[in-house]
Design an enzyme around this catalytic site. Structure first.
Site, mmCIF file in Angstrom:
data_model
loop_
_atom_site.group_PDB
_atom_site.id
_atom_site.type_symbol
_atom_site.label_atom_id
_atom_site.label_comp_id
_atom_site.label_asym_id
_atom_site.label_seq_id
_atom_site.Cartn_x
_atom_site.Cartn_y
_atom_site.Cartn_z
ATOM 1 N N ASP A 115 33.104 50.352 40.715
ATOM 2 C CA ASP A 115 34.130 49.560 41.376
ATOM 3 C C ASP A 115 34.367 50.219 42.738
ATOM 4 O O ASP A 115 34.020 51.387 42.925
ATOM 5 C CB ASP A 115 35.403 49.563 40.532
ATOM 6 C CG ASP A 115 36.579 48.954 41.269
ATOM 7 O OD1 ASP A 115 36.448 47.823 41.762
ATOM 8 O OD2 ASP A 115 37.621 49.632 41.361
ATOM 9 N N ASP A 140 38.761 51.821 37.746
ATOM 10 C CA ASP A 140 40.082 52.435 37.626
ATOM 11 C C ASP A 140 41.216 51.454 37.334
ATOM 12 O O ASP A 140 42.323 51.879 37.023
ATOM 13 C CB ASP A 140 40.430 53.194 38.907
ATOM 14 C CG ASP A 140 40.755 52.239 40.052
ATOM 15 O OD1 ASP A 140 39.939 51.332 40.302
ATOM 16 O OD2 ASP A 140 41.808 52.402 40.695
ATOM 17 N N ASP A 199 39.109 46.125 35.884
ATOM 18 C CA ASP A 199 37.834 46.720 35.498
ATOM 19 C C ASP A 199 37.694 46.849 33.981
ATOM 20 O O ASP A 199 36.616 47.216 33.498
ATOM 21 C CB ASP A 199 37.683 48.114 36.122
ATOM 22 C CG ASP A 199 37.696 48.083 37.637
ATOM 23 O OD1 ASP A 199 37.082 47.165 38.203
ATOM 24 O OD2 ASP A 199 38.310 48.974 38.253
#
Length: 667
Positions: free
Chosen positions: A366, A560, A564
């Site tokens: 990410d 995080d 996600d």
């Protein structure tokens, strides 16, 4: 952002094929999911002595029994001695004998449960009660220890659900009343105050308004929604009071659907089958047949065949062949890796994830909060002499930005300082999604994006339209005077981390993000990633990850945020930031970096590879020693004492070998 309707994408996910159910032992052993089968004890979310008291009591009884045998206590003999060991045996044996009996009923006898059962029965037949108890006890302890490491993550879905807002302010009879979101009907109007999380999907009735969408998209900058725009649950209202016309029921809201995706992805993740269960398919029938052959075959060529003697040899052979040393050596190696990770601030939620990390070929990241700091900072000022040559204008800009709580305004004030508190501004106005204006000394001050200047027909250099970072233009007296550029900076150790992963032979390093493609492209190029995908919603990430996963052996995802969570669950191994990461990401992930240091990712892979190496060394050691003693036992040159030495000696060497992992990665 893409123009595709998020709810349409979510609906498309419900039509996917239902996830496969992978049994804990497949066709071997119990043949059911160990976490769901009613014959297994429930796995507690934390250490619970109620689960382990039987093994603990069995150990005490075994130790006392061996002590009584060694000191030759007069009263410890005969039926009392037998019943003593039977009690110690029964406390732990049911966990093995039960699955062995069930598999026998199903016609599947060649598994480690069956082998250990007949081996320990043989030990009791030979009068070696302590050995029979020890075999069962060692196996039970190994099972409990290995299971303990993965039990913390069992409540992941429940914790995520508890994080959802539990109150909605719905308009009924002309008054806004707090009700349970589940009771709100489609078409009703709800109210969302500034700073509150949107609880239900809906259309914006008042606008324009700004929302923090990071929980859904990972985008660091707020987004402006006009009246009639679709606002999704999970977003945070950054504007004043807004009203939404509800478009989805609570259970169909975006945040609830994300939880569904997490649950679905988690169930699709394959369960790692234990090595001993795989090996038992070959090992168990071989040693059972060899033991049987050792008992019966000598009849054909031994002139003075004594059944009791050869029965003793075959049972000794069977006891020696029992894989309890393997059962100990394998988890010992893995838990050495778990300990090494803990020493370095890396939490592995299961020994199997060490094995997966050792074989990872693709790492997907990410962007926001993972590779970048998720904090806007001033990166450039034009002209360079802006703060030196025109202090008066700078003070006006700072004074204007201090009137706003926008992240951009806060970043500019943090960079330039508090300025001159005596600056007098009139007609301060915030233009949603564009910036701020104010009047001072009969002139208008503009501080905002290029759209603000376009709206007021103020000319500026056209090349600014291609600027890759967030740009705040400054105009005063009808003229463009300069700009401030802001960036969500890449973490200082990201480049080194990527370099180390490449040195480890990781073939594919990719990035998925909900941020603008131009920004994602810039970050990917600076870090030297193999590829990237931008402007992705959570379900887009999940779909892209499924596609990437189908093209590689083992895939790790690093994230995080709650957005996600589905990707973390679906990946072969999900890695979350433990410091700044959301609770959802931390709970769902398989590996947690407790201090958010990206450099721990290559370290985690190194620990996984070293652990796998140690485990296979332990397996080789156990096989080698056992094979030697099995041959000696078959020849009548080894007794149960050698069998005990083979087990205890191999276990001790395995312990010493496993300790090397923590020493190797010690801090």
């Amino acid at each position: 952002m893409k123009d595709q309707n998020p709810s349409d994408i979510l609906e498309s996910n419900e039509s996917k094929v239902q996830p496969e159910h992978t049994s804990f032992l497949d066709s071997e052993g119990c043949g059911c999911d160990a976490h769901a089968c009613s014959t297994h004890e429930p796995a507690p979310s934390r250490f619970d002595w109620k689960v382990y008291w039987k093994a603990a009591l069995s150990f005490v009884l075994l130790a006392l029994g061996i002590g009584f045998d060694f000191t030759e206590v007069n009263w410890f003999e005969g039926p009392f001695r037998f019943l003593w060991y039977v009690l110690a045996y029964g406390l732990v044996a049911y966990e093995v004998i039960g699955p062995a009996a069930r598999s026998l009923v199903k016609g599947s006898i060649f598994n480690e449960f069956f082998l250990m059962t007949i081996a320990t029965f043989g030990a009791f037949y030979l009068g070696e009660y302590a050995e029979g108890v020890a075999v069962m006890l060692f196996y039970t302890i190994g099972e409990h220890v290995q299971a303990l490491a993965v039990r913390r993550s069992k409540n992941s879905i429940k914790d995520l659900i508890d994080a959802r807002p539990d109150t909605a302010f719905v308009k009924r009879n002309g008054v806004f009343t707090a009700v349970d979101p589940k009771q709100v009907r489609v078409g009703e109007t709800i109210q969302v105050k500034a700073g509150e999380k949107v609880v239900l999907d809906g259309e914006l009735q008042s606008g324009p308004a700004e929302f923090n969408t990071a929980a859904l998209t990972g985008e660091s900058l707020p987004r402006v929604f006009d009246q009639g725009s679709k606002v999704l649950s999970g977003m945070i209202n950054l504007s004043s009071l807004v009203e939404l016309k509800v478009s989805s029921r609570f259970e169909d809201s975006t945040l609830s659907r994300i939880l569904y995706l997490v649950e679905e992805a988690g169930s699709r993740k394959a369960t790692t089958q234990k090595f001993i269960s795989k090996f038992a398919k070959i090992y168990t029938p071989i040693v059972v047949l060899l033991a049987l052959g050792l008992l019966l075959f000598p009849i054909l060529f031994v002139s003075e065949y004594v059944f009791q003697d050869w029965l003793y040899r075959s049972l000794v052979f069977l006891v020696i062949s029992c894989p309890c040393a393997l059962v100990i050596s394998i988890p010992l190696g893995y838990f050495g890796g778990l300990g090494a990770g803990a020493q370095n601030g890396i939490l592995f939620k299961g020994a199997n994830y060490l094995d997966v990390l050792a074989k990872v070929e693709t790492v997907v990241f990410d962007k926001t909060g993972t590779l970048t700091e998720a904090r806007l900072k001033v990166s450039d000022v034009f002209p360079k002499s802006f703060g030196d040559t025109d202090i008066a204008l700078l003070n006006r800009v700072v004074a204007l930005e201090k009137t706003s709580n926008h992240p951009v305004a806060q970043a500019i004030v943090a960079h330039f300082g508090q300025g001159d508190s005596t600056v007098d501004l009139l007609n301060v106005r915030e233009h949603a999604g564009m910036g701020l204006t104010a009047s001072t000394e009969n002139e208008t001050l503009f501080v905002g994006n290029l759209a603000l200047l376009d709206k007021h027909n103020i000319q500026y250099p056209k090349e600014l339209q291609d600027h890759q970072s967030t740009l705040i233009a400054i105009a005063y007296g009808g003229e463009f005077r300069g700009y401030v550029s802001l960036e969500d900076k890449i973490k200082s150790e990201a480049t080194s981390m990527i370099s180390q992963l490449k040195d480890l032979g990781i073939k594919n390093l990719l990035m998925l993000s909900g941020d603008r493609k131009m920004v994602v492209d810039s970050v990917a190029k600076e870090l030297g990633l193999n590829g990237y995908f931008g402007e992705l919603l959570p379900e887009d990430k999940l779909r892209k990850l499924e596609e990437l996963k189908s093209k590689t052996s083992k895939l790790a995802f690093v994230g995080d945020g709650i957005n996600d969570a589905p990707a973390l669950a679906l990946a072969d191994v999900g890695i979350a930031m433990g410091g700044m990461g959301s609770d959802a990401a931390i709970e769902i992930a398989d590996v947690v970096l407790q201090d958010d240091k990206l450099i721990k990712i290559p370290l985690a892979i190194k620990i996984g590879r070293k652990t796998r190496q140690i485990v296979w060394q332990n397996i080789g050691l156990a096989f080698g020693v056992k094979a030697l003693v099995m041959v000696l036992g078959g020849m009548g040159m080894a007794s149960l004492w050698e069998a005990v030495f083979a087990d205890v000696g191999v276990a001790l060497l395995a312990i010493l070998n496993a300790v090397r992992i923590q020493k190797h990665f010690g801090r």
